[in-house]
Scaffold this active site. Structure first.
Site, PDB file in Angstrom:
ATOM      1  N   TYR B 536       0.968  -1.162  -0.164  1.00  0.00           N
ATOM      2  CA  TYR B 536      -0.022  -0.010  -0.061  1.00  0.00           C
ATOM      3  C   TYR B 536       0.750   1.200  -0.059  1.00  0.00           C
ATOM      4  CZ  TYR B 536      -4.644  -1.846  -0.078  1.00  0.00           C
ATOM      5  OH  TYR B 536      -5.854  -2.777  -0.633  1.00  0.00           O
ATOM      6  N   HIS B 539       2.101   5.974  -2.959  1.00  0.00           N
ATOM      7  CA  HIS B 539       2.525   7.560  -3.212  1.00  0.00           C
ATOM      8  C   HIS B 539       2.344   8.359  -4.370  1.00  0.00           C
ATOM      9  CE1 HIS B 539       4.471   6.739   0.987  1.00  0.00           C
ATOM     10  NE2 HIS B 539       3.315   7.519   1.288  1.00  0.00           N
TER      11      HIS B 539
END
Lengths: 510, 798
Positions: B536, B539
């Site tokens: 996850y 960015h």
């Protein structure tokens, strides 16, 4: 079982009415006409004891409008109110879930003729009064207070007799401007139960009373009294009485007023008699409702048919919050106003400074028409024989067109998407907290359903009314302007609160 | 002027290099008084910047630029310093706090008054209801047996991978879904590892604790007692679990940790290219909007966080010789605070070489809104009507630092502010709805039932909307809807007519849906994993700036640097733009693609409290290595995927292959060095329509189901007794579009009404393009003219 039969009988009747109803063909004005002498409503329809409102008596309904079949159907309907009423005492309340309640009342039979209502975003949660103050039909109540806040003031509704077991209607909602959101935010509601603010235990109930007040006032006072009994009817009477059939203004106004007197006669019976829709759906007793009609006719101002002047008078424009409905209404008014000016210029040309105005002041029919309107409307039409000019006459004509098209739509059929979500905005607020019983809700659905009968569209071609080629061109340009506006609006995302030229009808007739 | 020409300036530069900023400031102020000049101002500005005095830094950069206007580096630093000052970046949000062993090992603290007692059970089903249950159970038993045989047989015979990549997306939809089911079964069988010693309960809790009142029906603040037999399973302050074998967990240290140099990786493989003006150019995802970008961080705040980093115990990353940061910050190394150690880890006595603690609850319970401890939850509640506290104008309350106060505020920015505000409002709306149905309920009951419902609302939106939005593939879209509703409901009902728990609820997770069917942990306790954390790292979704504007065309219009929207900068923006305007702005802006050379430039020179120069790209690489998450190829092996044999397997981009070889080496064995994040971003062969590749997807495939299936409140307790009929109905009707419109009805005339999935671009046009709205092509409700926008389908009333 009895309720099942009753419900389906009335559903079927409503369905038959909407199925058989065809848009009126609007003929040219007849050569010979009889003058109409309006009488008090109580004289025309003795079952409705209202004296202050003048109406066209049934025997004076012009022959070109008269429809025996429709009159018969409505008389049958009124007879059935007693013989097999759509109401049944002791029924349970509607489902707590609005979608399910609607699904039960707005049956498959209804859906064969008309789509179900669409829920406005404001009702997806607890109603957002601030958004409703600037979007949709209730935006007409928003006005500036002396201290710079805004309000809906519907407190006067508390004065009228209510059915037992209901909270009194009547509310004053106060809004403040949220500058970041460019929106209004309700911060206080006064009702007969006292004052409530967000977070108070009584806030949600106060919101319901406020919305019930707004929707009741909208349907009874703004729509039926203002548009049908006062505005639309008096336009029709004055036009028929004072403008000869070949008068340019008669030809201009004819599509917008044809059928009004016949239609008013039948729907007034259906809705206003004892046991009729208004008494059984809304909060007021029959006596309370009659008194409301008597009183509210004095409040009628023709300015409500002018979105520019009305918004200015209420001080809602350019005040630091968005006014999407006002913007929408003004956009609709513009082509109407342009049409009225274009049309008038043909017959009252500006042949020198003040020439058009002089020509109008020399037109005895127009002056007589203004006289009669000023005599019929409680506060006149803001234009008289003494001060009529080209500009104010054009504006008045635009206001009349706007009255029977936009005003009638936003206060009538348009409410379809608002009034049926009674879990959000009830038509009655019960003291014991219950929702409306099944019969009240069913009748509300059916009454609104029948407001959606197919009627002649505003964008229909009425150029056959024209006296000459320039008038025909002006009428055709009006249609083109409306089409262009429709196209501009369709290029943007649709929203429930938006009114489109395509949905407007040319007159108020059922 | 060259600073080194001057002795005082030289001393100042030396002090800067030695990170003695106070001395540098003294020297530079004296120098400036003696001989004002642009360089002196700029150097003093840097000293102030490095000592986190951003307002002063900003003043001096401005002064320097007044004297010498054409200095792009100073301009960039001025912009950064100003944004940092606006956002008060020097302030720790939240307050510094570190894990405490005794607290972590303590029994779960659920006070007598924290939760209401359960209400009496509702009357059981009537005859028809009983018949439906029996039918659902019977069908479920039969289908489960058949499904298992079919899935396993098909998977084994047909396989799920080719030479390197998986092949499910090349198959017809039904077979593709069957292949995915097989892959998920394998992952459940092979990749659910624990971080606790065998036989120990989570958090080393003693056996035999008695569940306190209320935990059977309500979520606790800290996530404890979801499993009544293992009280701290999934609770805040417990360990991240693992999806890889213990033997594959090799935390990297020393030279290995820094090889290849993570800063070099960041600069060469992550940096966005320059546009004509020198500004970074982002590669956009055309079919997503920025709400989707903010959403995943919003969700991560619910699921995972390693807590505060250490500021005095840092990993020192040498800056490459040609690193522009060397001159800009006058430093040769970057300092990355180490991840907090797990104080409960018994070094040498555990199989796991390293463990870390999750600061928040592992459950999908809305803890980012409600907090992960009782004190936070109590602070956020109004204690009236079950509602959470909001300001009078509908915004979140502010803490003493001017930052919005909510359950989880780390890495705060305005995108989170929007979503937190929205779901706090949703919570309050649910409370109002429940209060109408149950007027005698007290504040505590309203709050706790509303929390259950609100958490399910967020889980549903993520499952059936966010996921297909970012992975717009027909099989995947069907699969995630299967997870929530079950295949039967998904095939037989459309739109909001779909009920999560169908009238005949087939007791099988594929056919009847995971939600509302029995809990299934596949034999292993639930907890999110270090591997889940690593995939996850998204960015690259973030843009450099936010284009903020009013939905109605009036009002302000600003392009705001992302920096300035962080921490207290967020509330400054919500003071200028309404939340509706922000949603509109985000709805009309795209996030970045998850590919190489698309990392936000602003994040490569981020300032965080206590550290003015922090390259998140470097940090993203370092964290996986530090925490022992395997590098790319080993990660794939662990997940049952084939490793790549050469960099050319990853991508057809010759430029990317060349860069990869430049950084990692061109020897075939060098592919084993490839970092996980770099590999996932480089994956050019992706399942059709996917916003990310299959390596990330494998962890996702495992956890997307497991987050629901292991949670008692989405399975055994997803019923009317716990959620109320009104609550279940609320969840059935909800989607993100409805939630946004419920609270911001003014957006009803924008592109939001024109689309079905609020994570798609809010295009207002009559015709929507397949490139920007691919899901419409596989939406069973849009078989006729799928590309016509929703708001243009039925113009006018009725």
């Amino acid at each position: 079982m009895i309720w099942f039969i009753r419900k389906w009988f009335w559903n079927f009747l409503g369905w038959v009415k909407i199925t058989l109803n065809k848009p009126l063909d609007i003929p040219l004005p007849p050569e010979t006409r009889r003058s109409i002498v309006p009488v008090p409503l109580g004289s025309a329809i003795p079952a409705i004891p209202i004296k202050g409102i003048l109406v066209c008596p049934p025997d004076q309904i012009p022959p070109d409008e008269r429809s025996r079949s429709k009159t018969l159907v409505y008389k049958l309907q009124v007879w059935l109110y007693d013989a097999f009423s759509p109401m049944q005492a002791g029924l349970p309340p509607v489902d707590a879930d609005g979608e399910r309640a609607l699904k039960n009342a707005f049956t498959w039979l209804h859906r064969t003729r008309f789509n179900p209502p669409e829920m406005p975003a404001e009702y997806l949660g607890s109603p957002d009064l601030g958004s409703l103050a600037v979007r949709g039909p209730y935006a007409c109540y928003t006005e500036r207070c002396e201290d710079g806040s805004y309000q809906w003031d519907l407190m006067q509704l508390a004065r009228y007799a209510h059915h037992e077991g209901l909270h009194k209607l009547g509310a004053k909602v106060l809004f403040r401007i949220d500058p970041t959101r460019r929106a209004l935010q309700a911060y206080r509601i006064d009702t007969t139960l006292g004052c409530a603010e967000p977070g108070d235990a009584g806030w949600e109930r106060a919101k319901k009373i406020a919305l019930a007040s707004a929707t009741t006032h909208l349907s009874l006072v703004r729509h039926f009294n203002g548009v049908h009994l006062i505005g639309g009817a008096y336009l029709a009477i004055a036009t028929r009485n004072q403008l000869p059939p070949t008068h340019p203004l008669c030809r201009l106004l004819w599509p917008y007023m044809f059928g009004t007197l016949q239609s008013n006669d039948i729907v007034t019976r259906g809705q206003m008699v004892r046991g009729g829709e208004f008494e059984t759906i809304f909060s007021f007793t029959f006596e309370g409702m009659c008194q409301l009609y008597e009183d509210s006719r004095h409040d009628y101002r023709v300015i409500v048919n002018d979105p520019h002047d009305d918004a200015r008078a209420r001080q809602v424009l350019a005040q630091g919050f968005d006014t999407p409905t006002e913007d929408n209404l003004r956009a609709l008014f513009e082509p109407m106003h342009a049409f009225a000016r274009n049309y008038l210029q043909i017959y009252y040309p500006e042949s020198g400074p003040g020439g058009a105005t002089r020509a109008i002041r020399n037109d005895a029919s127009v002056l007589a028409w203004l006289d009669e309107l000023n005599a019929l409307l409680p506060h006149g039409v803001d234009v008289s024989r003494a001060d009529v000019t080209f500009d104010n006459l054009a504006r008045l004509l635009a206001r009349w067109i706007y009255l029977v098209t936009v005003q009638h739509e936003i206060l009538g059929s348009f409410v379809w998407n608002y009034q049926l979500w009674t879990q959000r905005q009830p038509v009655r607020v019960y003291q014991n907290g219950q929702r409306e019983p099944l019969d009240v809700y069913q009748r509300l659905v059916n009454a609104n359903y029948n407001l959606n009968v197919t009627r002649r569209a505003l964008m229909h071609d009425f150029s056959y009314m024209a006296l000459d080629a320039p008038a025909k061109a002006a009428m055709e340009k009006f249609t083109r302007d409306l089409t262009a506006l429709q196209a501009r609006m369709e290029a943007e995302p649709r929203a429930v609160w938006k009114m489109y030229p395509k949905t407007l009808k040319v007159n108020i007739n059922a | 002027m060259n600073p080194s020409d001057d002795q005082s300036m030289a001393q100042a530069m030396q002090a800067l290099e030695q990170r003695d900023f106070a001395r540098a400031i003294d020297l530079l102020q004296s120098e400036l008084a003696r001989q004002p000049g642009a360089a002196a101002h700029a150097t003093l500005a840097l000293a102030f910047f490095q000592s986190e005095q951003y307002a002063l830094a900003s003043q001096h950069y401005a002064s320097a630029l007044q004297l010498e206007p054409q200095r792009p580096q100073w301009e960039a630093m001025l912009a950064l310093a100003s944004a940092n000052a606006t956002a008060s970046i020097h302030v720790h949000v939240p307050e510094l706090r570190y894990f405490d062993r005794d607290t972590l090992l303590a029994r779960p603290a659920v006070g007598q008054r924290d939760l209401p007692g359960p209400l009496p059970a509702r009357p059981g089903p009537g005859l028809l209801g009983q018949w439906r249950i029996a039918l659902g159970d019977g069908l479920g038993e039969a289908i489960t047996a058949v499904m298992h045989v079919v899935t396993t047989t098909f998977g084994r015979l047909a396989g799920y991978r080719d030479a390197v990549w998986t092949n499910w997306y090349h198959r017809p939809q039904a077979l593709g879904i069957l292949t995915l089911a097989y892959m998920r079964d394998r992952l459940n069988a092979d990749n659910l590892g624990t971080s606790y010693p065998q036989g120990a309960l989570v958090g080393f809790q003693p056996q035999g604790q008695v569940p306190p009142p209320g935990v059977t029906h309500f979520r606790t603040a800290d996530g404890s007692w979801n499993n009544l037999a293992d009280p701290k399973e999934g609770a805040a302050g417990t360990r991240f679990l693992r999806n890889v074998e213990h033997t594959a967990i090799r935390p990297e240290t020393g030279t290995q940790l820094l090889t290849p140099n993570p800063r070099e990786i960041s600069l060469k493989l992550f940096s966005r290219g320059n546009g004509p003006t020198g500004a970074a150019v982002m590669h956009e995802v055309p079919f997503l909007n920025m709400i989707a970008g903010a959403w995943i961080q919003f969700m991560n705040g619910d699921w995972i966080n390693h807590g505060e980093i250490h500021y005095k115990d840092a990993i020192e990353v040498p800056l490459p010789d040609d690193d522009p940061a060397r001159t800009r910050y006058w430093q040769t190394k970057m300092f990355i605070g180490k991840t907090q150690a797990d104080p409960t880890h018994m070094s040498g006595r555990e199989v796991a070489a390293r463990t870390s603690i999750n600061e928040v609850t592992h459950w999908w319970d809305g803890s980012q809104i409600y907090g992960s401890d009782q004190a936070t939850q109590n602070r956020l509640r109004s204690m009236v009507g079950g509602r959470l506290t909001l300001q009078e104008d509908g915004r979140l309350p502010l803490d003493g630092k001017g930052v919005e106060d909510t359950g989880f505020t780390r890495n705060w920015w305005v995108g989170l502010s929007m979503l937190h505000t929205l779901f706090v409002r949703e919570h309050n709306a649910i409370c109002d709805h429940l209060a109408q149905a149950y007027p005698d309920w007290d504040d505590n009951r309203l709050f706790n039932v509303a929390r259950l419902i609100n958490a399910a609302v967020m889980a549903k939106i993520h499952t059936v909307e966010w996921t297909p939005a970012i992975l717009p593939n027909p099989s995947l879209a069907f699969g995630v809807n299967m997870n929530w509703y079950g295949a039967f409901t998904n095939m037989l009902r459309k739109g909001k007519a779909r009920k999560t728990v169908a009238d005949i609820n087939v007791r099988n997770p594929e056919m009847g849906g995971v939600v509302g069917n029995p809990v299934d942990k596949h034999g292993r306790g639930f907890g999110l994993t270090e591997e889940f954390v690593e995939i996850y790292r998204l960015h690259s979704l973030l843009p450099e700036t936010l284009a903020l504007r009013s939905f109605s065309g009036g009002g302000a219009h600003e392009t705001v640097p992302f920096h300035a929207t962080r921490q207290s900068g967020s509330s400054k923006i919500t003071g200028r733009f309404s939340i509706a305007d922000l949603f509109f702005s985000f709805g009309n802006q795209h996030p970045g693609a998850l590919v190489l050379n698309n990392y936000p430039r602003f994040m490569q020179e981020l300032s965080i409290p206590g550290n003015p120069f922090f390259d998140m790209g470097t940090v993203d690489i370092v964290r996986a290595r530090e925490r022992g998450v395997p590098r790319y190829n080993e990660f794939r092996r662990q997940l049952g995927l084939n490793p790549i044999r050469m960099f050319e397997d990853l991508t057809d981009s010759a430029e990317h292959v060349a860069k990869l070889k430049e950084v990692y080496g061109s020897d075939p064995a060098d592919v084993e060095k490839l970092d996980l994040l770099v590999g996932t971003l480089a994956e050019g062969r992706r399942p059709t329509g996917f916003g990310f590749g299959e390596t990330m997807f494998s962890i996702f495939l495992l956890n997307a189901t497991r987050r629901l299936q292991a949670d008692r409140f989405f399975t055994d307790c997803y019923n009317e007794d716990v959620y109320t009929p009104e609550g279940l109905h609320w969840i059935d009707l909800v989607d993100l579009k409805t939630v946004i419109l419920r609270h911001y009805p003014e957006l009803a005339a924008t592109g939001l009404t024109n689309i079905r999935n609020a994570f798609e671009p809010w295009d207002a046009d009559e015709t929507l393009s397949p490139e920007r709205h691919p899901l419409r092509g596989c939406d069973p409700e849009l078989k006729i003219d799928p590309w016509r926008g929703e708001a243009h389908r039925n113009p006018g009333r009725g």
